[in-house]
Design an enzyme around this catalytic site. Structure first.
Site, short mmCIF file in Angstrom:
data_model
loop_
_atom_site.label_atom_id
_atom_site.label_comp_id
_atom_site.label_asym_id
_atom_site.label_seq_id
_atom_site.Cartn_x
_atom_site.Cartn_y
_atom_site.Cartn_z
N LYS A 9 37.34 37.48 38.44
CA LYS A 9 37.68 36.22 37.78
C LYS A 9 37.50 36.34 36.26
O LYS A 9 36.94 37.34 35.77
CB LYS A 9 36.79 35.10 38.34
CG LYS A 9 36.96 34.87 39.85
CD LYS A 9 36.11 33.69 40.29
CE LYS A 9 36.14 33.52 41.79
NZ LYS A 9 35.35 32.34 42.21
N TYR A 49 43.93 28.51 45.99
CA TYR A 49 42.76 27.71 46.36
C TYR A 49 43.14 26.44 47.12
O TYR A 49 42.37 25.49 47.16
CB TYR A 49 41.95 27.36 45.11
CG TYR A 49 41.10 28.52 44.62
CD1 TYR A 49 40.16 29.11 45.45
CD2 TYR A 49 41.23 29.01 43.33
CE1 TYR A 49 39.37 30.16 45.02
CE2 TYR A 49 40.45 30.07 42.88
CZ TYR A 49 39.52 30.64 43.74
OH TYR A 49 38.73 31.68 43.31
N ASN A 112 31.14 32.76 39.55
CA ASN A 112 30.57 33.78 40.45
C ASN A 112 31.33 35.10 40.41
O ASN A 112 31.26 35.90 41.33
CB ASN A 112 30.43 33.22 41.88
CG ASN A 112 31.76 32.84 42.49
OD1 ASN A 112 32.80 32.94 41.84
ND2 ASN A 112 31.74 32.42 43.74
N HIS A 115 36.21 37.08 43.57
CA HIS A 115 36.63 36.45 44.84
C HIS A 115 37.04 37.54 45.81
O HIS A 115 37.66 38.52 45.42
CB HIS A 115 37.82 35.53 44.58
CG HIS A 115 38.51 35.11 45.84
ND1 HIS A 115 38.11 34.00 46.57
CD2 HIS A 115 39.55 35.65 46.53
CE1 HIS A 115 38.89 33.90 47.64
NE2 HIS A 115 39.77 34.89 47.64
N GLU A 126 46.58 36.04 51.19
CA GLU A 126 46.31 36.26 49.76
C GLU A 126 46.97 37.55 49.26
O GLU A 126 47.50 37.59 48.15
CB GLU A 126 44.79 36.26 49.52
CG GLU A 126 44.21 34.87 49.73
CD GLU A 126 42.69 34.79 49.69
OE1 GLU A 126 42.16 33.68 49.89
OE2 GLU A 126 42.03 35.82 49.47
P1 CMP Z 1 35.56 31.85 45.66
O1 CMP Z 1 35.09 32.94 46.55
O2 CMP Z 1 36.56 32.19 44.62
O3 CMP Z 1 36.16 30.69 46.57
C1 CMP Z 1 36.15 29.33 46.18
C2 CMP Z 1 35.40 29.12 44.91
O4 CMP Z 1 35.05 27.80 44.66
C3 CMP Z 1 34.08 29.86 44.99
O5 CMP Z 1 34.29 31.25 44.93
C4 CMP Z 1 33.31 29.23 43.84
O6 CMP Z 1 33.55 29.86 42.61
C5 CMP Z 1 33.91 27.83 43.81
N1 CMP Z 1 32.95 26.85 44.29
C6 CMP Z 1 32.49 26.73 45.53
N2 CMP Z 1 31.61 25.71 45.61
C7 CMP Z 1 31.53 25.19 44.35
C8 CMP Z 1 30.79 24.15 43.78
N3 CMP Z 1 29.95 23.40 44.52
N4 CMP Z 1 30.94 23.90 42.47
C9 CMP Z 1 31.81 24.64 41.74
N5 CMP Z 1 32.54 25.66 42.23
C10 CMP Z 1 32.39 25.93 43.53
#
Ligand code: CMP
Length: 143
Positions: A9, A49, A112, A115, A126
């Site tokens: 990301k 998403y 984070n 993904h 995906e």
């Molecule tokens: P990802 O694995 O990309 O899949 C969905 C994403 O949503 C996840 O990683 C996080 O980055 C984001 N996400 C999930 N829960 C939250 C939350 N409570 N607040 C903000 N972002 C979130």
């Protein structure tokens, strides 16, 4: 052979973790069959998403993913979908085990770093959404 989608990301790209991500997947023994840097459109981010469309963080998640380039990859190998999830670690980096990418480098669920597809159905969707038929078909011949 099994394939999964992995995306570094914007925060992972800007923290200069692309090489580290590739190193970990290569070291484990997986094969890179797709790789590109993408300035993601809102349309692609919303499709990717879509499952989170009703969640309160959907808008900020999409805005973040389109804010700066990401690095999209497809990795191939035995059990790669589940293994990628282990290499990446829990969604919330604060719950991710040390030794995982999120456990070693992150603190914020919205930042984070990376993904990875969570199951065979989402991996297929995906990979198709991001790469279509632009994947390399090859196998290592040098052991
Ligand atoms: P990802 O694995 O990309 O899949 C969905 C994403 O949503 C996840 O990683 C996080 O980055 C984001 N996400 C999930 N829960 C939250 C939350 N409570 N607040 C903000 N972002 C979130």
């Amino acid at each position: 052979m099994e394939r999964t989608f992995v995306m570094v990301k914007p925060d992972g790209v800007q923290r200069a973790l692309v090489g580290e991500v590739i190193r970990r997947f290569e070291a484990k023994g997986f094969t890179l069959v797709g790789l590109k840097m993408v300035q993601v459109s809102r349309e692609l981010a919303e499709k990717h998403y879509d499952v989170h469309r009703e969640r309160p963080f959907f808008g900020s998640l999409v805005n973040f993913i389109i804010s700066a380039p990401v690095v999209a990859m497809v990795w191939e190998g035995k059990g790669v979908i589940a293994a990628a999830r282990k290499i990446i670690g829990a969604t919330n980096p604060l719950n991710a085990e040390p030794g995982t990418i999120r456990g070693d480098y992150g603190v914020d669920i919205g930042r984070n770093l990376i993904h990875g597809s969570d199951a065979p159905e989402t991996a297929a969707q995906e990979v198709s959404l991001w790469f279509g038929d632009e994947l390399a078909n090859w196998e290592p011949t040098i052991k």
